[in-house]
Design a protein around this motif. Structure first.
Motif, short mmCIF file in Angstrom:
data_model
loop_
_atom_site.label_atom_id
_atom_site.label_comp_id
_atom_site.label_asym_id
_atom_site.label_seq_id
_atom_site.Cartn_x
_atom_site.Cartn_y
_atom_site.Cartn_z
N CYS A 15 5.62 -6.93 -8.68
CA CYS A 15 5.01 -5.76 -8.64
C CYS A 15 6.22 -4.56 -9.02
O CYS A 15 7.36 -4.77 -9.42
CB CYS A 15 5.24 -5.81 -6.56
N GLU A 19 6.36 3.15 -4.58
CA GLU A 19 4.75 3.22 -4.37
C GLU A 19 3.65 3.90 -5.42
O GLU A 19 2.46 3.37 -5.82
CB GLU A 19 4.23 4.36 -3.51
N GLU A 133 4.10 -7.45 -2.92
CA GLU A 133 3.40 -6.29 -2.70
C GLU A 133 2.93 -5.62 -1.42
O GLU A 133 3.22 -4.84 -1.30
CB GLU A 133 1.82 -5.64 -3.71
N GLU A 134 2.53 -6.56 -0.61
CA GLU A 134 2.48 -6.83 0.80
C GLU A 134 3.27 -6.66 1.72
O GLU A 134 3.66 -5.41 2.89
CB GLU A 134 1.18 -7.80 1.20
N TYR A 136 5.84 -4.61 0.31
CA TYR A 136 6.17 -3.24 -0.17
C TYR A 136 5.39 -2.16 0.42
O TYR A 136 5.80 -1.57 0.64
CB TYR A 136 6.52 -2.78 -1.56
N LYS A 137 4.09 -2.65 1.06
CA LYS A 137 3.10 -1.49 1.30
C LYS A 137 3.44 -2.03 2.59
O LYS A 137 3.54 -0.41 3.75
CB LYS A 137 1.67 -2.25 1.47
N MET A 138 4.14 -2.89 3.60
CA MET A 138 4.76 -3.34 5.21
C MET A 138 5.98 -1.72 5.10
O MET A 138 5.04 -1.71 6.49
CB MET A 138 4.43 -4.72 5.50
N TRP A 141 7.82 0.30 0.38
CA TRP A 141 7.40 1.49 0.13
C TRP A 141 7.04 3.39 1.59
O TRP A 141 7.67 4.29 1.41
CB TRP A 141 6.13 1.67 -0.49
N HIS A 168 8.38 0.15 11.20
CA HIS A 168 7.75 -0.01 9.83
C HIS A 168 7.82 -1.53 9.87
O HIS A 168 7.50 -1.92 9.27
CB HIS A 168 8.86 0.65 8.43
#
Length: 322
Positions: A15, A19, A133-134, A136-138, A141, A168
């Motif tokens: 990844c 973002e 990536e999940e 990071y999204k969670m 980022w 977060h």
């Protein structure tokens, strides 16, 4: 290029670090040289999932280039500035010659932080069986948006997880795992530092002068960075310290050696540095311990009359034996 990028991202542990999928024009980035051609250098952007870019020959250096290979080489990591971004083709033009020394310094600090965060995120994703990536999204980022850099949030989490993570990353299994990984990677660990010297003094009071010089050397230590001096085998002595700050630890041992040298020189003695102050690994420490154990056994075999009721410091015992 977009199709190629998506196929790479099928791996759950691959990844980009940030973002946005592409950097902005004038942004400073870290690249790795993959191929050198007559027109310039093909590179990959390390922070952006290794998407491709190119540094044209005219953008390699402010100086006249006689040989591209002398200016840049394959597998080198370089700091570059973004000139153009073609998001449709996924291609990026970069410049190396427009990068300042200040850009290089700032990018070095930023890339170290980003790479550390990325390593932690990948390790958590691997052990927890989720896509990086999940993660990071969670929370990754969002922490970048809140703190400017997720690394700063991670550092804060060592002291105040609630303030760092907020909503977060709520309390629970994942937060516990994240904190354990952050503690493992970011908690400062003391560095072992040591040096070896030879110390001799053949004046009438030579033994006492050596003892006094070594005491003054040990006195250079501080509560945070104590110094110990141990006899290896006459006339060799080992100076050791442990510090969270590698540079300060080195400087303190160097100061101790200078103090010992000044003191022993006053009395016509001599100090020779056999090994300058340096950091050592656990393996080095194990070898040293083995050596010390061997020397202790040898001394016990030879000195059967030793009376431990009048025990002095380790270096004083050694000096007395001389």
């Amino acid at each position: 290029m977009e199709s190629g990028a998506s196929s790479i991202e099928e791996s759950p542990l691959v990844c980009r670090m940030y973002e946005e999928p592409y950097p902005e024009v004038d942004q400073v980035v870290m690249v790795k040289v993959k191929q050198i051609a007559e027109m310039g250098a093909f590179v990959t952007l390390l922070e952006y999932n290794n998407i491709e870019g190119m540094i044209l020959l005219s953008e390699l250096s402010r100086k006249r280039i006689r040989s591209v290979k002398r200016e840049i080489s394959v597998n080198q990591e370089q700091v570059a500035v973004v000139l153009r971004v073609d998001k449709e083709k996924g291609y990026i033009d970069l410049s190396k010659r427009r990068v300042s020394q200040e850009d290089i310094k700032k990018m070095g600090e930023k890339y170290y932080k980003s790479k550390t965060v990325h390593s932690i995120m990948k390790h958590i994703a691997d052990t927890e069986g989720v896509r990086v990536e999940e993660l990071y999204k969670m929370f990754g980022w969002p922490l970048y948006r809140t703190f400017g850099h997720a690394f700063d949030a991670f550092k804060m989490a060592l002291q105040d997880p609630d303030k760092a993570f907020g909503q977060h990353l709520p309390k629970g299994h994942l937060r516990t795992v994240v904190l354990k990984n952050i503690e493992r990677r970011l908690t400062p660990r003391p560095v072992r530092i040591r040096a070896e010297i030879e110390l001799t003094c053949f004046s009438y009071e030579g033994v006492e002068m050596i003892k006094e010089a070594l005491r003054e050397g040990e006195a250079c230590g501080t509560p945070e960075i104590p110094i110990s001096i141990t006899l290896l085998a006459p006339p060799q002595y080992l100076l050791q310290s442990s510090s969270l700050n590698h540079e300060k630890g080195i400087q303190l041992l160097e100061k101790a050696i200078s103090v010992i040298q000044a003191k022993i020189t006053e009395h016509h003695g001599k100090l020779t540095v056999k090994s300058s102050p340096r950091s050592v690994t656990e393996a080095d420490q194990e070898k040293l311990q083995t050596l010390m154990d061997d020397l202790e056994r040898a001394n016990q075999e030879v000195d059967g009359d030793y009376d431990d009721s009048d025990e002095e410091s380790s270096f004083e015992e050694g000096v007395a034996e001389e």
